[in-house]
Design a protein around this motif. Structure first.
Motif, PDB file in Angstrom:
ATOM      1  N   GLN A 186       0.823  -1.202   0.000  1.00 51.80           N
ATOM      2  CA  GLN A 186       0.000   0.000   0.000  1.00 51.80           C
ATOM      3  C   GLN A 186       0.862   1.259   0.000  1.00 51.80           C
ATOM      4  OE1 GLN A 186      -2.651  -0.503   3.401  1.00 51.80           O
ATOM      5  NE2 GLN A 186      -4.374  -0.852   2.018  1.00 51.80           N
ATOM      6  N   LYS A 187       1.942   1.223   0.799  1.00 45.61           N
ATOM      7  CA  LYS A 187       2.823   2.381   0.860  1.00 45.61           C
ATOM      8  C   LYS A 187       3.478   2.642  -0.491  1.00 45.61           C
ATOM      9  CE  LYS A 187       6.852   4.149   3.343  1.00 45.61           C
ATOM     10  NZ  LYS A 187       7.856   3.868   4.404  1.00 45.61           N
ATOM     11  N   ARG A 188       3.969   1.561  -1.125  1.00 45.07           N
ATOM     12  CA  ARG A 188       4.593   1.706  -2.442  1.00 45.07           C
ATOM     13  C   ARG A 188       3.585   2.197  -3.482  1.00 45.07           C
ATOM     14  NH1 ARG A 188       9.632   2.299  -3.351  1.00 45.07           N
ATOM     15  NH2 ARG A 188       9.420   1.224  -5.356  1.00 45.07           N
ATOM     16  N   LYS A 189       2.341   1.739  -3.364  1.00 45.26           N
ATOM     17  CA  LYS A 189       1.308   2.160  -4.321  1.00 45.26           C
ATOM     18  C   LYS A 189       1.018   3.647  -4.180  1.00 45.26           C
ATOM     19  CE  LYS A 189      -3.404   1.128  -5.786  1.00 45.26           C
ATOM     20  NZ  LYS A 189      -4.627   0.316  -5.510  1.00 45.26           N
ATOM     21  N   ARG A 190       0.939   4.124  -2.917  1.00 47.10           N
ATOM     22  CA  ARG A 190       0.698   5.552  -2.704  1.00 47.10           C
ATOM     23  C   ARG A 190       1.859   6.384  -3.242  1.00 47.10           C
ATOM     24  NH1 ARG A 190      -1.290   3.739   2.379  1.00 47.10           N
ATOM     25  NH2 ARG A 190       0.724   4.235   3.329  1.00 47.10           N
ATOM     26  N   HIS A 192       3.849   5.580  -5.680  1.00 48.53           N
ATOM     27  CA  HIS A 192       3.787   5.543  -7.144  1.00 48.53           C
ATOM     28  C   HIS A 192       2.715   6.489  -7.676  1.00 48.53           C
ATOM     29  CE1 HIS A 192       4.268   3.868 -11.126  1.00 48.53           C
ATOM     30  NE2 HIS A 192       2.955   3.594 -11.180  1.00 48.53           N
ATOM     31  N   GLU A 193       1.550   6.514  -6.997  1.00 47.10           N
ATOM     32  CA  GLU A 193       0.476   7.413  -7.454  1.00 47.10           C
ATOM     33  C   GLU A 193       0.877   8.869  -7.272  1.00 47.10           C
ATOM     34  OE1 GLU A 193      -2.900   6.184  -5.229  1.00 47.10           O
ATOM     35  OE2 GLU A 193      -3.357   4.476  -6.524  1.00 47.10           O
ATOM     36  N   GLN A 194       1.545   9.173  -6.146  1.00 51.39           N
ATOM     37  CA  GLN A 194       2.013  10.544  -5.946  1.00 51.39           C
ATOM     38  C   GLN A 194       3.023  10.949  -7.009  1.00 51.39           C
ATOM     39  OE1 GLN A 194       3.500  10.647  -1.964  1.00 51.39           O
ATOM     40  NE2 GLN A 194       1.469  10.589  -0.997  1.00 51.39           N
ATOM     41  N   ALA A 195       3.925   9.999  -7.364  1.00 55.89           N
ATOM     42  CA  ALA A 195       4.912  10.304  -8.401  1.00 55.89           C
ATOM     43  C   ALA A 195       4.239  10.549  -9.748  1.00 55.89           C
ATOM     44  CB  ALA A 195       5.903   9.148  -8.497  1.00 55.89           C
ATOM     45  N   ARG A 196       3.225   9.754 -10.097  1.00 60.84           N
ATOM     46  CA  ARG A 196       2.495   9.954 -11.361  1.00 60.84           C
ATOM     47  C   ARG A 196       1.764  11.290 -11.349  1.00 60.84           C
ATOM     48  NH1 ARG A 196      -1.182   5.030 -12.921  1.00 60.84           N
ATOM     49  NH2 ARG A 196      -1.571   6.511 -14.607  1.00 60.84           N
TER      50      ARG A 196
END
Length: 220
Positions: A186-190, A192-196
């Motif tokens: 979940q942390k990695r997904k957040r 990644h979404e912030q980076a996008r």
């Protein structure tokens, strides 16, 4: 991983907190005869048995000297005590007194005292008492027959207890690892979404600059 280590420490603490069970054999009184009483006013004595650190067991029928009292082992005050296999107890017969209790005799009471095949042991104190105890599980003959089956049952029970403990620890660790992995994902997904999202804003700013519609073009 820190969470997993905490879970493992918690589980080990629970397993180590269980007390070690020491097998003990039940001892009953078969017969007793007192040779004297310690009462001064010809009162009926109150005789009791007690081991160090345990409650006293009053023998309500024992009131006269030179009388052999026999018992069946099922009286309400039986059994007298339990003897562990590897350690003795300090026990004795006493007479209750208003000021200070009197002692018939006090000795080291051990399971090894029951050396007779019938599981009996007689304790004699000159001018005081003669008592016979029964402990079938204490005698060597009983240890050969009953002890073998008991050891098999104990080993079997211990085997299943160890298996159950291992399964419990493995299940808890697996759950902890799954939870930690899910939270990491979940942390990695957040991230990644912030980076996008940031990259999208950067691309929008580049397009505005190329078309000349950015903030600087309005000022000019």
């Amino acid at each position: 991983m820190a969470r997993v280590r905490r879970v493992l420490f918690w589980l080990c603490s629970i397993l180590l907190s269980f007390p070690v069970l020491i097998p003990a054999a039940v001892v009953t009184l078969d017969s007793i005869e007192i040779f004297t009483t310690h009462e001064w006013l010809l009162m009926k004595p109150t005789v009791y048995f007690r081991c160090s650190g345990e409650n006293r067991t009053v023998l309500p029928d024992v009131k006269e000297k030179h009388v052999v009292y026999t018992f069946k082992g099922v009286e309400s005050w039986q059994p007298l005590t339990e003897l562990p296999d590897i350690k003795c107890k300090r026990c004795g017969f006493y007479e209750k007194d208003a000021i200070s209790d009197d002692t018939f005799d006090e000795w080291e009471f051990c399971a090894s005292d029951f050396s007779m095949p019938d599981g009996k042991y007689t304790h004699f104190k000159d001018k005081e008492l003669n008592a016979t105890f029964i402990c079938p599980e204490c005698s060597p003959h009983a240890n050969v027959t009953v002890g073998t089956s008991r050891s098999k049952e104990d080993s079997s029970g211990m085997h299943w207890a160890v298996i159950a403990a291992i399964i419990a620890v493995a299940s808890s660790v697996s759950i902890a690892v799954m939870v930690a992995t899910y939270k990491y994902w979940q942390k990695r997904k957040r991230q990644h979404e912030q980076a996008r999202f940031l990259k999208l804003f950067e691309e929008t700013d580049d397009i505005e600059d190329e078309l000349g519609i950015g903030p600087l073009s309005h000022v000019i």
